[in-house]
Design an enzyme around this catalytic site. Sequence first.
Site, PDB file in Angstrom:
ATOM      1  N   GLU A 222     -74.729 -45.424  48.510  1.00  0.00           N
ATOM      2  CA  GLU A 222     -73.982 -47.067  49.295  1.00  0.00           C
ATOM      3  C   GLU A 222     -74.554 -47.906  47.664  1.00  0.00           C
ATOM      4  O   GLU A 222     -73.397 -48.465  47.572  1.00  0.00           O
ATOM      5  CB  GLU A 222     -75.128 -47.273  50.276  1.00  0.00           C
ATOM      6  CG  GLU A 222     -74.806 -46.820  51.271  1.00  0.00           C
ATOM      7  CD  GLU A 222     -75.982 -45.772  51.675  1.00  0.00           C
ATOM      8  OE1 GLU A 222     -76.262 -45.059  51.012  1.00  0.00           O
ATOM      9  OE2 GLU A 222     -76.015 -45.604  52.807  1.00  0.00           O
TER      10      GLU A 222
ATOM     11  N   GLU B  39     -80.800 -38.289  42.864  1.00  0.00           N
ATOM     12  CA  GLU B  39     -82.861 -38.622  42.839  1.00  0.00           C
ATOM     13  C   GLU B  39     -83.052 -38.191  41.281  1.00  0.00           C
ATOM     14  O   GLU B  39     -83.585 -37.732  40.699  1.00  0.00           O
ATOM     15  CB  GLU B  39     -82.921 -37.868  44.109  1.00  0.00           C
ATOM     16  CG  GLU B  39     -82.266 -37.417  45.383  1.00  0.00           C
ATOM     17  CD  GLU B  39     -82.456 -36.466  46.430  1.00  0.00           C
ATOM     18  OE1 GLU B  39     -83.799 -35.310  45.371  1.00  0.00           O
ATOM     19  OE2 GLU B  39     -82.697 -37.073  48.071  1.00  0.00           O
TER      20      GLU B  39
ATOM     21  N   ASN C  82     -75.522 -40.097  46.292  1.00  0.00           N
ATOM     22  CA  ASN C  82     -76.965 -39.955  45.793  1.00  0.00           C
ATOM     23  C   ASN C  82     -77.799 -39.956  44.581  1.00  0.00           C
ATOM     24  O   ASN C  82     -77.292 -38.553  44.459  1.00  0.00           O
ATOM     25  CB  ASN C  82     -78.448 -40.013  47.155  1.00  0.00           C
ATOM     26  CG  ASN C  82     -78.179 -38.666  47.598  1.00  0.00           C
ATOM     27  OD1 ASN C  82     -76.749 -38.176  47.269  1.00  0.00           O
ATOM     28  ND2 ASN C  82     -79.281 -38.568  48.232  1.00  0.00           N
TER      29      ASN C  82
ATOM     30  N   CYS D  48     -80.357 -47.465  54.744  1.00  0.00           N
ATOM     31  CA  CYS D  48     -81.147 -48.016  54.329  1.00  0.00           C
ATOM     32  C   CYS D  48     -82.074 -49.268  54.404  1.00  0.00           C
ATOM     33  O   CYS D  48     -80.575 -49.752  54.274  1.00  0.00           O
ATOM     34  CB  CYS D  48     -82.095 -47.373  53.226  1.00  0.00           C
ATOM     35  SG  CYS D  48     -82.068 -47.828  51.816  1.00  0.00           S
TER      36      CYS D  48
HETATM   37  N1  THU Z   1     -80.184 -41.670  50.690  1.00  0.00           N
HETATM   38  C1  THU Z   1     -78.195 -42.080  50.601  1.00  0.00           C
HETATM   39  O1  THU Z   1     -78.104 -42.030  50.030  1.00  0.00           O
HETATM   40  N2  THU Z   1     -78.691 -43.380  51.692  1.00  0.00           N
HETATM   41  C2  THU Z   1     -78.644 -43.563  53.411  1.00  0.00           C
HETATM   42  O2  THU Z   1     -78.157 -44.162  53.594  1.00  0.00           O
HETATM   43  C3  THU Z   1     -80.697 -42.730  53.270  1.00  0.00           C
HETATM   44  C4  THU Z   1     -80.627 -41.951  52.131  1.00  0.00           C
HETATM   45  C5  THU Z   1     -80.678 -40.525  50.624  1.00  0.00           C
HETATM   46  C6  THU Z   1     -82.191 -41.307  49.371  1.00  0.00           C
HETATM   47  C7  THU Z   1     -82.291 -40.030  48.741  1.00  0.00           C
HETATM   48  O3  THU Z   1     -81.667 -38.835  47.711  1.00  0.00           O
HETATM   49  C8  THU Z   1     -82.214 -38.819  50.625  1.00  0.00           C
HETATM   50  O4  THU Z   1     -80.547 -40.064  51.338  1.00  0.00           O
HETATM   51  C9  THU Z   1     -82.925 -38.365  51.196  1.00  0.00           C
HETATM   52  O5  THU Z   1     -83.648 -39.885  51.895  1.00  0.00           O
END
Ligand code: THU
Length: 136
Positions: free
Chosen positions: A59, A48, A46, A90
């Site tokens: 993902e 941000e 992830n 998500c």
């Molecule tokens: N996040 C993911 O990378 N994958 C998931 O399946 C759920 C959430 C990340 C997005 C964000 O950077 C952090 O987790 C908190 O939501």
Amino acid sequence: MIGTEQQKALLALAAEARSHSYSPYSHYAVGAALLTEDGEIYQGCNIENASFTPTICAERTAFFKAIFDGKRDFAAIAVIGSGETPAFPCGVCRQVMAEFCGKDFLIITSNRDCTEVIVKTLDQMLPCSFGPKDMP
Ligand code: THU
């Protein structure tokens, strides 16, 4: 269908991918490892953003890297979060999976320490999905 040993190996690569996470806002690092039908593995984390909306999940990072490389057929994805319980993809990520993957695509999720593993198909995670088949 991939076996338990291959699932474990994919989770280990997801854990390694998690160490690349840029998550200074949520402090919730996620890693993913995506297995293509031709046996390649794409890792993602992830990433941000201070403006929040541009944030991308682990993902989708893995999927978009693979799509860029011309991959279109996928077998499984392993996802590992930073919490005590397994991180489920998500809704947005599930929709991206529905674009490129069949009902039997495997989603392997695990908690921080890999002590709990849950395996589900995309159809279980996103039933009655809207996808390319619905487009004119
Ligand atoms: N996040 C993911 O990378 N994958 C998931 O399946 C759920 C959430 C990340 C997005 C964000 O950077 C952090 O987790 C908190 O939501």
